[in-house]
Structure formats: structure tokens, C-alpha cells
Design an enzyme around this catalytic site. Structure first.
Site, short mmCIF file in Angstrom:
data_model
loop_
_atom_site.label_atom_id
_atom_site.label_comp_id
_atom_site.label_asym_id
_atom_site.label_seq_id
_atom_site.Cartn_x
_atom_site.Cartn_y
_atom_site.Cartn_z
N ARG A 1 0.85 -1.19 0.00
CA ARG A 1 0.00 0.00 0.00
C ARG A 1 0.89 1.24 0.00
O ARG A 1 2.10 1.16 0.08
CB ARG A 1 -0.91 0.01 1.23
CG ARG A 1 -0.20 -0.41 2.48
CD ARG A 1 -0.80 0.14 3.73
NE ARG A 1 -0.68 1.58 3.82
CZ ARG A 1 0.44 2.23 4.17
NH1 ARG A 1 1.55 1.53 4.46
NH2 ARG A 1 0.48 3.54 4.23
N GLY A 2 0.23 2.40 -0.10
CA GLY A 2 0.97 3.66 -0.14
C GLY A 2 1.19 4.08 -1.58
O GLY A 2 1.66 3.29 -2.40
N ALA A 3 0.84 5.32 -1.89
CA ALA A 3 0.82 5.76 -3.28
C ALA A 3 2.10 5.49 -4.07
O ALA A 3 2.06 4.85 -5.13
CB ALA A 3 0.45 7.24 -3.35
N ARG B 1 -7.05 -0.34 -7.04
CA ARG B 1 -7.44 0.68 -6.07
C ARG B 1 -7.65 1.98 -6.83
O ARG B 1 -6.70 2.49 -7.44
CB ARG B 1 -6.40 0.85 -4.96
CG ARG B 1 -6.26 -0.38 -4.07
CD ARG B 1 -5.49 -0.06 -2.80
NE ARG B 1 -6.27 0.77 -1.89
CZ ARG B 1 -5.74 1.36 -0.81
NH1 ARG B 1 -4.47 1.21 -0.52
NH2 ARG B 1 -6.51 2.10 -0.03
N GLN C 1 -3.26 2.30 10.53
CA GLN C 1 -1.96 2.28 9.85
C GLN C 1 -0.94 3.19 10.52
O GLN C 1 0.26 3.02 10.34
CB GLN C 1 -2.14 2.60 8.37
CG GLN C 1 -2.83 1.47 7.64
CD GLN C 1 -3.18 1.82 6.20
OE1 GLN C 1 -3.04 2.96 5.77
NE2 GLN C 1 -3.66 0.84 5.47
N ASP D 1 -2.52 10.54 -1.80
CA ASP D 1 -2.75 9.49 -2.78
C ASP D 1 -3.11 10.06 -4.15
O ASP D 1 -2.95 9.38 -5.16
CB ASP D 1 -3.87 8.57 -2.29
CG ASP D 1 -3.39 7.68 -1.15
OD1 ASP D 1 -2.99 6.55 -1.43
OD2 ASP D 1 -3.39 8.14 0.00
N ASN E 1 -6.18 12.04 0.72
CA ASN E 1 -5.29 11.29 1.59
C ASN E 1 -6.15 10.46 2.53
O ASN E 1 -7.38 10.55 2.52
CB ASN E 1 -4.37 12.24 2.38
CG ASN E 1 -3.24 11.50 3.07
OD1 ASN E 1 -2.49 10.76 2.43
ND2 ASN E 1 -3.10 11.68 4.37
N LYS E 2 -5.51 9.63 3.35
CA LYS E 2 -6.25 8.74 4.24
C LYS E 2 -7.29 9.52 5.04
O LYS E 2 -7.02 10.61 5.53
CB LYS E 2 -5.28 8.03 5.19
CG LYS E 2 -5.92 6.89 5.97
CD LYS E 2 -6.37 5.78 5.02
CE LYS E 2 -7.10 4.66 5.77
NZ LYS E 2 -6.14 3.78 6.45
#
Length: 382
Positions: A64-66, A98, A212, A253, A263-264
């Protein structure tokens, strides 16, 4: 093909954790991932032998993570090509795994374009597969270099906005080496401040619903020897009110043409708090996260996560084929519906600055973002 799990016997991994790597054992090339769903309880590596296994790893948030999703997408195309699968089909499935993080599709397109270009020049399948792999490796290297430059620009900005050091930084979600080919985005800035003696405290939001921040950012901060404190997301306001936050550092993201930042989920409320309390709200992300084809925040497709991630608590465990999704300890009555978006969108007017490898954009405007992207393209072409 079914994934294989292998436990690492090395308990003294470096701070820069190898979140992803390409290997070529005798039985064929594979992509090896550090399974982030199992952290911090244990460090387990997930071996993907085809694009479908990688797609599942992406959807389950094992990777995960852009920035890292972009790298993974590129390697996924290379994996499909090297193993003789339909590259176009694999690319389409990977790019859609995603929807919010733009880097995933960017990485997929880059490796796919290299593959197609090699075939167009008369190369055979082996040569085209090698071209796709070379593109993925190049993207991996570029991201590592970009991470270092973002850290430099971000630290310089902190010192400009907050002279004297002793920075107390609040961060949200996870933006370290677990999401990057290098040491990350926003976390890399905080890490640079720590290494130069300018970080007094890293405030780590737990980051609901998947924790996270608690599971991953605290894990990376502890390994790096940083002074950090974990807090519940809804405690951030009291920290601001007490004057305990000097700056907010988050990743992204997707950044749209007008400077809106996805973003999250939970990032937008932090931006509102920061504005009210006159605290800089800084976004750190590579240029590849800027999506000039998406006009504004309202145009971003926000991923919705399963409700059980909110209504249940599940300890990290080895996935078992055929078991029901969820199966954790209930935290809400049976049948409770949950609103569980993975991201929210912060408008540009609440963002103090956007830090990229190309420099700092502040104030954040459509014109400034477009100029930065054009400059980046000129540098790449030159």
C-alpha cells in the site's frame, strides 16, 4: 497462483525496510512483498507469482501507499510479461485494483508502454519483458531518489516556517519506507528532522479504520529511534488547543489540478484544525501523485472499504483460503452499517504547501502545480 508466505529470520532489519523486491529463482521470476497487514506483530514476506496474486495483495493492503503502489504496478506488468501472461489484461486489472491512488495506474502505464514500445521496434516477447522490467526498476530508483529530495525540501521548509528547531510534528496514516522505494514522503521529512536534532516529538495519529499509524508509523518511528507518541484520531484537537503541534505533515494518494489533496480519511479534519490554530499543514508527495487530468477534489473516486473493518477488531493472521471475510471480535451490534471511506479530500486553500522532489509549491494554486509538473517533464526529457 496461490501465494507463499515466508517468515524472515532476521530480527535486525535496517530502518529502510525492503517493502518490495524482484527476485528470479530457478522456477521463475517473482515479486516479494513485506506483508504490511501482519505488522507490527511479525515480519512476513508474501511471494507473488502472477498479477492476480499482486492484485489481491494490493486490495488487501498487504502492499500500500501511493508511491509503492506505482512501483508494484510496474513490477506487476513486468511479472506478467516475464511469465507469459496477457500483458494488456494484467495491466488493466492492476490499474483498477485501487481507484483513488493515481500512482498505481501511472506505474502500470509506464511498464506497459515500455513493453509495447519494445514489441513495436521488432523485439520478441523476451526482449519486451526485459524492457518492462527495466522500466519498473527505473521507476523504483527514481522514487528512492525523489524521497531523498523531498526530505531535503521538506526539512528546509520546516526550518523556514519554524526557525530554531524543536519541531513537534503531527502526522496521519503511514508515509515512511513502507510506502516508498526510499524512506518515504512525509515521514522522510520527520526522519530528516530527527537525524539533524530538530525533531522534538512526532505525534502519530492511530489512523482509523485500519490503524496504519499505530501499526506502521509507530513501527517505523520506533525502529528509527524517534521520540514519538501515539494518539487517538479524535485527540488531535486537544493537542492543537494545548499548543503542542507546530506542523502537520501528511502524504497524498492523489493531488488534483486545482491542488485538492486526497489522503487517508481523517486528513481533512486535521487541515481544518490546523487552519483554526494557525499551524502549517504540509503535504509531501512525489510529482507522480499530481494528476492534472483530474480537475478538482469532487472528481476523485473515493474508495469505500468493507464495513467489518469498523465493526470488528481482527488480529493479524495468516489468510486461509475459503474462510469468511471478517471474523473478528464484534465492536458493534450485529448488522450495523458502517460508513468507511478510505480517503477524504482537503481543498487547496487549507494546504500551506505541497512538497515534491521538484521543490515546494506555496501558495497552492492550479498555475503553480501545472508549472511544477511542466518543469518536471522538461527535466525528465533533458
Amino acid at each position: 497462483m496461490a501465494d507463499q508466505y515466508a517468515h524472515s529470520g532476521d530480527d535486525k532489519r535496517p530502518t529502510e525496510i525492503p517493502a518490495i523486491r524482484w527476485e528470479e529463482p530457478p522456477e521463475g521470476p517473482v515479486l516479494v512483498l513485506l506483508d504490511q497487514t501482519r505488522l507490527p506483530a511479525e515480519e512476513v514476506e508474501l511471494v507473488c507469482t502472477d498479477a492476480s496474486a499482486l492484485v489481491e495483495a494490493i486490495r488487501s493492503l498487504s502492499v500500500r501507499g501511493a508511491p509503492l503502489l506505482g512501483i508494484a504496478g510496474a513490477y506487476g506488468v513486468a511479472l506478467a510479461a516475464a511469465r507469459g501472461f496477457d500483458v494488456a489484461e494484467a495491466a488493466a486489472v492492476l490499474a483498477g485494483a485501487r481507484p483513488t491512488a493515481v500512482n498505481l495506474a501511472v506505474g502500470v502505464r509506464r511498464a506497459q508502454s515500455a513493453h509495447e514500445a519494445a514489441l513495436a521496434k521488432g523485439g520478441d516477447d523476451r526482449q519486451a519483458a526485459a524492457a518492462a522490467l527495466a522500466a519498473a526498476r527505473q521507476l523504483h530508483r527514481e522514487d528512492a531518489e525523489a524521497s531523498g529530495r523531498m526530505a531535503e525540501h521538506g526539512l528546509a521548509l520546516l526550518d523556514e516556517l519554524l526557525p530554531g528547531g524543536g519541531h513537534r510534528v503531527l502526522t496521519h496514516c503511514n508515509t515512511g519506507s513502507l510506502v516508498s522505494g526510499g524512506e518515504g514522503t512525509a515521514f522522510a521529512v520527520a526522519l530528516a528532522a530527527h537525524r539533524t536534532g530538530r525533531l522534538r516529538r512526532l505525534w502519530v495519529d492511530e489512523t482509523r479504520p485500519l490503524l496504519q499509524g499505530a501499526r506502521l508509523t509507530a513501527y517505523e518511528a520506533a525502529r528509527s529511534g524517534m521520540a514519538y507518541t501515539l494518539l487517538t484520531d479524535n485527540a488531535a484537537g486537544s493537542l492543537f488547543a494545548a499548543g503542542e503541534v507546530d506542523a502537520v505533515l501528511i502524504g497524498a494518494d492523489r493531488i488534483t489540478a486545482d491542488g485538492s489533496v486526497a489522503n487517508k480519511v481523517g486528513s481533512y479534519p486535521l487541515a481544518v484544525l490546523a487552519r483554526y490554530h494557525h499551524v502549517p499543514f504540509i503535504v509531501v508527495a512525489p510529482v507522480t501523485t499530481v494528476d492534472l487530468d483530474t480537475a478538482d477534489g469532487a472528481s476523485i473516486e473515493v474508495e469505500q472499504r468493507p464495513g467489518h473493518e469498523v465493526t470488528e477488531v481482527t488480529a493479524p493472521q495468516v489468510p486461509v483460503v475459503g474462510t469468511e471475510v471478517g471474523g473478528g471480535i464484534p465492536m458493534a451490534p450485529l448488522g450495523t452499517q458502517a460508513y468507511n471511506p478510505a480517503f477524504d479530500v482537503t481543498p487547496a486553500e487549507l494546504v500551506t504547501a505541497i512538497v515534491t522532489e521538484e521543490g515546494v509549491v506555496s501558495p497552492v494554486t492550479a498555475e503553480a502545480l501545472a508549472e511544477m509538473c511542466a518543469r518536471s517533464r522538461r527535466v525528465a526529457a533533458g
